[in-house]
Design a protein around this motif. Structure first.
Motif, PDB file in Angstrom:
ATOM      1  N   TYR A   1       0.855  -1.181   0.000  1.00 17.48           N
ATOM      2  CA  TYR A   1       0.000   0.000   0.000  1.00 17.48           C
ATOM      3  C   TYR A   1       0.887   1.224   0.000  1.00 17.48           C
ATOM      4  O   TYR A   1       1.765   1.384   0.874  1.00 17.48           O
ATOM      5  N   ASN A   2       0.688   2.122  -0.958  1.00 24.44           N
ATOM      6  CA  ASN A   2       1.482   3.331  -1.088  1.00 24.44           C
ATOM      7  C   ASN A   2       0.606   4.522  -0.719  1.00 24.44           C
ATOM      8  O   ASN A   2      -0.380   4.814  -1.399  1.00 24.44           O
ATOM      9  N   VAL A   3       0.974   5.210   0.358  1.00 23.66           N
ATOM     10  CA  VAL A   3       0.135   6.264   0.923  1.00 23.66           C
ATOM     11  C   VAL A   3       0.888   7.582   0.913  1.00 23.66           C
ATOM     12  O   VAL A   3       2.091   7.623   1.191  1.00 23.66           O
ATOM     13  N   ALA A   4       0.146   8.661   0.623  1.00 23.44           N
ATOM     14  CA  ALA A   4       0.703  10.017   0.725  1.00 23.44           C
ATOM     15  C   ALA A   4      -0.188  10.832   1.649  1.00 23.44           C
ATOM     16  O   ALA A   4      -1.414  10.800   1.524  1.00 23.44           O
ATOM     17  N   THR A   5       0.466  11.568   2.567  1.00 17.79           N
ATOM     18  CA  THR A   5      -0.279  12.414   3.506  1.00 17.79           C
ATOM     19  C   THR A   5       0.177  13.856   3.333  1.00 17.79           C
ATOM     20  O   THR A   5       1.383  14.140   3.287  1.00 17.79           O
ATOM     21  N   PHE A   6      -0.782  14.761   3.247  1.00 21.46           N
ATOM     22  CA  PHE A   6      -0.492  16.186   3.074  1.00 21.46           C
ATOM     23  C   PHE A   6      -0.790  16.900   4.389  1.00 21.46           C
ATOM     24  O   PHE A   6      -1.932  16.901   4.860  1.00 21.46           O
ATOM     25  N   PHE A   7       0.271  17.526   4.965  1.00 21.37           N
ATOM     26  CA  PHE A   7       0.140  18.163   6.276  1.00 21.37           C
ATOM     27  C   PHE A   7       0.388  19.657   6.124  1.00 21.37           C
ATOM     28  O   PHE A   7       1.490  20.090   5.778  1.00 21.37           O
ATOM     29  N   ILE A   8      -0.683  20.440   6.400  1.00 17.42           N
ATOM     30  CA  ILE A   8      -0.590  21.893   6.327  1.00 17.42           C
ATOM     31  C   ILE A   8      -0.703  22.504   7.717  1.00 17.42           C
ATOM     32  O   ILE A   8      -0.072  23.514   8.025  1.00 17.42           O
ATOM     33  N   GLY A   9      -1.495  21.876   8.568  1.00 13.38           N
ATOM     34  CA  GLY A   9      -1.640  22.345   9.938  1.00 13.38           C
ATOM     35  C   GLY A   9      -3.086  22.402  10.365  1.00 13.38           C
ATOM     36  O   GLY A   9      -3.991  22.607   9.544  1.00 13.38           O
ATOM     37  N   GLY A  10      -3.320  22.152  11.645  1.00 11.78           N
ATOM     38  CA  GLY A  10      -4.672  22.161  12.183  1.00 11.78           C
ATOM     39  C   GLY A  10      -5.077  20.787  12.703  1.00 11.78           C
ATOM     40  O   GLY A  10      -4.417  19.776  12.421  1.00 11.78           O
ATOM     41  N   PRO A  11      -6.153  20.723  13.478  1.00  8.49           N
ATOM     42  CA  PRO A  11      -6.580  19.444  14.077  1.00  8.49           C
ATOM     43  C   PRO A  11      -6.877  18.353  13.055  1.00  8.49           C
ATOM     44  O   PRO A  11      -6.573  17.181  13.299  1.00  8.49           O
ATOM     45  N   ASP A  12      -7.479  18.712  11.933  1.00  8.24           N
ATOM     46  CA  ASP A  12      -7.826  17.683  10.948  1.00  8.24           C
ATOM     47  C   ASP A  12      -6.573  17.074  10.322  1.00  8.24           C
ATOM     48  O   ASP A  12      -6.491  15.853  10.116  1.00  8.24           O
ATOM     49  N   ASP A  13      -5.577  17.907  10.026  1.00  4.48           N
ATOM     50  CA  ASP A  13      -4.322  17.379   9.485  1.00  4.48           C
ATOM     51  C   ASP A  13      -3.589  16.542  10.521  1.00  4.48           C
ATOM     52  O   ASP A  13      -2.908  15.564  10.173  1.00  4.48           O
ATOM     53  N   ARG A  14      -3.718  16.904  11.791  1.00  2.00           N
ATOM     54  CA  ARG A  14      -3.077  16.087  12.836  1.00  2.00           C
ATOM     55  C   ARG A  14      -3.735  14.706  12.917  1.00  2.00           C
ATOM     56  O   ARG A  14      -3.064  13.708  13.186  1.00  2.00           O
ATOM     57  N   GLU A  15      -5.048  14.654  12.676  1.00  2.00           N
ATOM     58  CA  GLU A  15      -5.714  13.359  12.644  1.00  2.00           C
ATOM     59  C   GLU A  15      -5.223  12.513  11.468  1.00  2.00           C
ATOM     60  O   GLU A  15      -5.012  11.308  11.591  1.00  2.00           O
ATOM     61  N   ALA A  16      -5.024  13.166  10.324  1.00  3.17           N
ATOM     62  CA  ALA A  16      -4.492  12.443   9.162  1.00  3.17           C
ATOM     63  C   ALA A  16      -3.090  11.920   9.457  1.00  3.17           C
ATOM     64  O   ALA A  16      -2.743  10.779   9.091  1.00  3.17           O
ATOM     65  N   LEU A  17      -2.271  12.721  10.123  1.00  4.59           N
ATOM     66  CA  LEU A  17      -0.917  12.285  10.460  1.00  4.59           C
ATOM     67  C   LEU A  17      -0.940  11.165  11.500  1.00  4.59           C
ATOM     68  O   LEU A  17      -0.097  10.254  11.467  1.00  4.59           O
ATOM     69  N   ALA A  18      -1.901  11.212  12.434  1.00  2.37           N
ATOM     70  CA  ALA A  18      -2.022  10.157  13.437  1.00  2.37           C
ATOM     71  C   ALA A  18      -2.371   8.819  12.783  1.00  2.37           C
ATOM     72  O   ALA A  18      -1.825   7.769  13.151  1.00  2.37           O
ATOM     73  N   LEU A  19      -3.280   8.842  11.819  1.00  2.89           N
ATOM     74  CA  LEU A  19      -3.620   7.607  11.104  1.00  2.89           C
ATOM     75  C   LEU A  19      -2.441   7.139  10.258  1.00  2.89           C
ATOM     76  O   LEU A  19      -2.176   5.927  10.160  1.00  2.89           O
ATOM     77  N   ALA A  20      -1.713   8.082   9.666  1.00  2.75           N
ATOM     78  CA  ALA A  20      -0.533   7.718   8.876  1.00  2.75           C
ATOM     79  C   ALA A  20       0.524   7.069   9.760  1.00  2.75           C
ATOM     80  O   ALA A  20       1.204   6.113   9.349  1.00  2.75           O
ATOM     81  N   ALA A  21       0.672   7.582  10.994  1.00  2.59           N
ATOM     82  CA  ALA A  21       1.642   6.997  11.916  1.00  2.59           C
ATOM     83  C   ALA A  21       1.284   5.556  12.244  1.00  2.59           C
ATOM     84  O   ALA A  21       2.165   4.688  12.343  1.00  2.59           O
ATOM     85  N   ARG A  22       0.011   5.274  12.398  1.00  5.90           N
ATOM     86  CA  ARG A  22      -0.396   3.896  12.666  1.00  5.90           C
ATOM     87  C   ARG A  22      -0.129   3.017  11.450  1.00  5.90           C
ATOM     88  O   ARG A  22       0.329   1.876  11.589  1.00  5.90           O
ATOM     89  N   MET A  23      -0.424   3.513  10.266  1.00  4.76           N
ATOM     90  CA  MET A  23      -0.178   2.740   9.052  1.00  4.76           C
ATOM     91  C   MET A  23       1.300   2.424   8.873  1.00  4.76           C
ATOM     92  O   MET A  23       1.665   1.364   8.365  1.00  4.76           O
ATOM     93  N   LEU A  24       2.145   3.352   9.285  1.00  5.79           N
ATOM     94  CA  LEU A  24       3.579   3.168   9.084  1.00  5.79           C
ATOM     95  C   LEU A  24       4.128   1.996   9.883  1.00  5.79           C
ATOM     96  O   LEU A  24       5.213   1.475   9.588  1.00  5.79           O
ATOM     97  N   GLY A  25       3.350   1.560  10.897  1.00  2.00           N
ATOM     98  CA  GLY A  25       3.764   0.365  11.634  1.00  2.00           C
ATOM     99  C   GLY A  25       3.634  -0.901  10.822  1.00  2.00           C
ATOM    100  O   GLY A  25       4.173  -1.957  11.205  1.00  2.00           O
ATOM    101  N   ASN A  26       2.898  -0.841   9.714  1.00  2.00           N
ATOM    102  CA  ASN A  26       2.754  -1.992   8.815  1.00  2.00           C
ATOM    103  C   ASN A  26       3.915  -1.965   7.826  1.00  2.00           C
ATOM    104  O   ASN A  26       4.080  -1.012   7.062  1.00  2.00           O
ATOM    105  N   GLN A  27       4.733  -3.010   7.833  1.00  2.00           N
ATOM    106  CA  GLN A  27       5.934  -3.029   6.994  1.00  2.00           C
ATOM    107  C   GLN A  27       5.611  -3.071   5.501  1.00  2.00           C
ATOM    108  O   GLN A  27       6.493  -2.835   4.669  1.00  2.00           O
ATOM    109  N   ASN A  28       4.360  -3.352   5.151  1.00  2.00           N
ATOM    110  CA  ASN A  28       3.974  -3.392   3.749  1.00  2.00           C
ATOM    111  C   ASN A  28       3.410  -2.061   3.253  1.00  2.00           C
ATOM    112  O   ASN A  28       2.928  -1.980   2.129  1.00  2.00           O
ATOM    113  N   VAL A  29       3.464  -1.038   4.110  1.00  2.05           N
ATOM    114  CA  VAL A  29       2.963   0.282   3.750  1.00  2.05           C
ATOM    115  C   VAL A  29       4.144   1.225   3.535  1.00  2.05           C
ATOM    116  O   VAL A  29       5.051   1.306   4.367  1.00  2.05           O
TER     117      VAL A  29
END
Length: 791
Positions: A624-652
């Motif tokens: 799975y190839n994922v891109a996250t765009f972080f500009i700032g604010g609570p919603d972007d922090r939620e996107a980064l939090a989910l991305a951090a969890r995904m990064l624990g998967n070695q296939n991502v």
């Protein structure tokens, strides 16, 4: 001579009256003839009722009240006192045709209500029986205890056993009375509406049986009552043991996904009229046969839904207003002359209302429902409707009541309903829970999920095309033994052919159980998720449900599930996903549903735009190839939090684009909220980098831009071979929230950047996009720089 007189026959010639006029050109007034006069009456009824509903709907008035009020306005109490209106528009010689149309509407309305009825609805909520029992028995006791001794002081009520039935029935709450009112108030799927309907349903059969017994017991002779009773039993047996198997056979033999043949629909509708005729012929109420027929017809698709779809609009919008209008038209305030009887009867009716409210409120308080909502529940269960009016009209026709009492009863229904629905409309808030909040923090987000605790995700689906993308997203979210994923899979189905919204847990089909009928599409979809659960790389628990509700209130069920299970993330399919499979009206309804969940949910909401193929998921390999765009604010922090969890998967493989707006930094004109947001952004970014230092699956790119124009250009230049793009809906950068920029946004629910990523200009419109929004309530409670602009 006498013999000749007996042989003489007489022929009396009577001029046959035409039902249609020859026209103005022959100097005839069309209103003097039955057919054109009836057409004018129908137009006047529909226009008046719709106009009143348009004007009074903002005040919480229902269609029922507006139809009844329209009849009252045009009746002898007000405009009907004018001789021209009385003699030309509503001439008594045309009353039979007018009455027949109204009774036809009442017959089919009762039939449709019975078709929607599902016996499983009687189980209701956990509090419905506790509230329904005192609400029923205490009210009957008070009404009967006051009414029966005082009946002799009320002129116009027939003696004998009838007062017992009268004062018992006016204390009843019939399900067909409150369901349309709740639907007009958009409370069918609310907690309060669910409890009210379930409480009313517990004694529905008792109330119908009592009404039928009243019809039999008030016959002039005992032998007539006995014959009517025997005939009614025979009719019941015939419908249950002869007609019901035919209805079940029609439903089973209809291919799934298709409507019932038109021949069967017409035959059933005609059969309802035949049974109505038989019911009237044997001395019962004319709606008995159609109601029993409706009960034995399987609700929902295919048979019940087809009948409702083909008949409900005509009945509810044309025939039924005529019936209510006719009831209101017969009200004559001038007929009230005995004010002592008036005061006595109104006192009994008022005591009945108060008794029900006190009983229901007390029982609801014992169930830990707040005082405000307990009072509202008592008000709702005092709503009257078509059943009461049908009984009043029959009693008036049978001369069990005089015009004076009839007018009082109908007026009490009209005034009581108008007050009740207005109070409920202005004071009840469906998104607030009835009782105390559940234990633990009610508002959650992805950042609040600990690395060693389960990660709950609620996924809503409308069709099977979303399954592969959702399973890929679940797999990418890294289920582990320390942090397993619990996925609540909700199949959203529009409420058609049923009376009450339901949330049904999915159960595997049991072989050999001939009574268990399961929708094969639902089975295939849920089985696909279960198959994924068994083959996922980590523990994934699937809990599947089918949610049947109107789209306009469907979000209330989702929000309650989120609150009850402390779910931190809800994923909704974008309304234009696979739009070739759904109707345009349904697409608009799904979009409104998504907006409502974003508005009222107490957790983070993600809208999944499916533009490309799912991740490369097979039985043996996943990437799975994922891109996250972080500009700032609570919603972007939620996107980064989910991305951090995904990064624990070695296939991502994750690419994070962090944009730094230099113009904003150089100006240095932050307010306190903006400074707090920036501090939270930097803190989370630092923690993210620290935890993933040395992770080969992470590509981090800091991009500096001067302003929002360069920001958009930089995002457009970041196109690549991605399976998923993630971004927040709202951003701390104020330039992205300007009204000028909002003109370029096609879908406000995706935000400006999300709308751009989902367009055909980015990656050719062939990549999936997940747009995340933190709970608005969380933003309100803890402060955010953007909250004043976005709310």
């Amino acid at each position: 001579m006498a013999q000749y007189e007996q042989m003489i026959s007489f022929r009396v010639c009577e001029q046959r009256s035409a039902i249609a006029s020859k026209g103005f050109w022959f100097k005839e007034n069309p209103l003097d003839y039955a057919f054109p006069a009836t057409l004018v009456q129908i137009v006047l009824v529909v226009v008046t009722s719709r106009l009143l509903y348009f004007l009074l709907k903002p005040l919480g008035q229902t269609k029922f009240s507006c139809d009844l009020l329209g009849g009252f306005i045009l009746g002898p109490s007000l405009l009907g006192r004018n001789q021209v209106i009385r003699d030309k528009l509503f001439n008594p010689k045309h009353a039979s045709l007018w009455a027949t149309m109204g009774l036809l509407g009442a017959t089919y309305s009762m039939f449709i209500t019975a078709v929607k009825f599902d016996i499983s609805m009687i189980k209701g909520t956990k509090h419905s029986l506790k509230i329904g029992v005192p609400g029923f028995f205490i009210t009957v006791a008070v009404s009967l205890g006051l009414g029966y001794p005082l009946a002799t002081y009320i002129a116009g009520i027939k003696g004998g056993f009838f007062p017992i039935f009268l004062f018992s029935i006016i204390s009843f709450t019939f399900f067909p009375d409150i369901a349309p009112a709740l639907e007009d108030l958009n409370l069918m799927n609310s907690e309060l509406g669910q409890i009210a309907m379930s409480s009313a349903l517990h004694f529905e059969m008792i109330q119908w049986l009592f009404s039928t017994v009243q019809d039999i017991a008030t016959k002039d002779k005992a032998i007539h009552g006995a014959l009517t009773f025997i005939s009614a039993v025979v009719l019941l047996v015939f419908i249950v043991y002869v007609i019901r198997p035919l209805m079940v056979s029609i439903a089973k033999n209809t291919p799934e996904g298709q409507q019932v043949k038109e021949f069967y629909v017409v035959a059933i509708l005609v059969g309802a009229l035949v049974l109505s005729f038989i019911s009237d012929a044997i001395g019962c109420t004319f709606v008995l046969g159609p109601v029993i027929l409706g009960f034995v017809i399987p609700d929902g698709p295919p048979l019940g839904a087809t009948l409702i779809t083909k008949t409900e609009l005509l009945v509810s919008e044309l025939l039924l207003p005529v019936f209510f209008f006719r009831i209101g038209f017969r009200i004559n305030i001038l007929s009230i002359s005995d004010w002592k009887s008036f005061t006595t009867l109104q006192a009994i009716i008022g005591a009945s209302y108060v008794a029900k409210m006190v009983a229901v409120t007390g029982a609801a308080l014992c169930c830990k429902i707040s005082l405000r909502n307990s009072l509202l529940l008592g008000i709702i269960l005092n709503i009257r409707g078509i059943i009461d009016l049908t009984l009043f009209s029959r009693w008036r026709y049978s001369q069990l009541l005089n015009e004076h009492v009839y007018t009082q009863l109908v007026l009490s229904v009209l005034i009581g309903n108008m007050i009740a629905t207005s109070l409920v409309h202005f004071t009840y808030r469906p998104h607030l829970r009835l009782g105390p909040s559940p234990k633990g923090p009610r508002i959650r987000n992805i950042q609040s999920v600990q690395s060693n605790s389960p990660f709950d995700i609620l996924c809503c689906i409308h069709n099977e095309e979303s399954i592969r993308n959702l399973t890929s997203l679940l797999e990418a979210s890294n289920p582990t033994e320390a942090s397993p994923i619990c996925a609540y899979i909700i199949q959203a189905v529009e409420l058609v052919g049923r009376a009450v919204p339901v949330l049904v847990p999915y159960k595997k089909k049991k072989e050999g159980n001939k009574f268990y009928r399961i929708n094969s599409l639902t089975h295939h979809m849920m089985q696909a998720f279960l198959n994924y659960s068994e083959n996922s790389s980590g523990p994934v628990l699937i809990q599947s449900f089918t949610m049947i509700a109107p789209y306009k209130s469907m979000h209330e069920t989702i929000c309650r599930l989120v609150d009850d299970n402390l779910v931190p993330l809800v994923i909704l399919p974008f309304h234009e996903n696979h739009q070739v499979m759904v109707d345009t009206n349904v697409t608009a309804s799904i979009r409104q549903f998504n907006n409502n969940v974003q508005e009222y949910s107490s957790c983070t909401v993600g809208i999944l735009v499916e533009r490309g193929l799912p991740g490369r998921l097979t039985m043996s390999h996943f990437s799975y190839n994922v891109a996250t765009f972080f500009i700032g604010g609570p919603d972007d922090r939620e996107a980064l939090a989910l991305a951090a969890r995904m990064l624990g998967n070695q296939n991502v493989v994750l690419t994070v684009y962090k944009f730094i707006v230099r113009k904003k930094l150089s100006e240095g004109n932050y307010n306190e909220d903006e400074e707090m947001e920036t501090g939270l952004d930097e803190s989370m970014v630092d923690e993210f980098k620290l935890r993933n230092n040395g992770n080969d699956g992470l590509n981090w790119r800091d991009i500096e831009v001067e302003d929002s124009i360069q920001l958009i250009d930089a995002i457009m230049n970041s196109q690549g071979d991605y399976d998923l793009l993630m971004v927040g809906r709202r951003h701390a950068n104020s330039s992205l929230r300007d009204e000028e920029m909002s003109e370029f946004v096609h879908y406000a629910e995706l935000g400006m950047i999300g709308d751009m990523l989902a367009s055909s200009d980015f990656c050719g419109g062939m990549v999936n996009v997940l747009v995340l929004q933190e709970s608005k309530e969380l933003s309100r409670n803890y402060g955010s720089a953007f909250r004043k602009i976005w709310e």
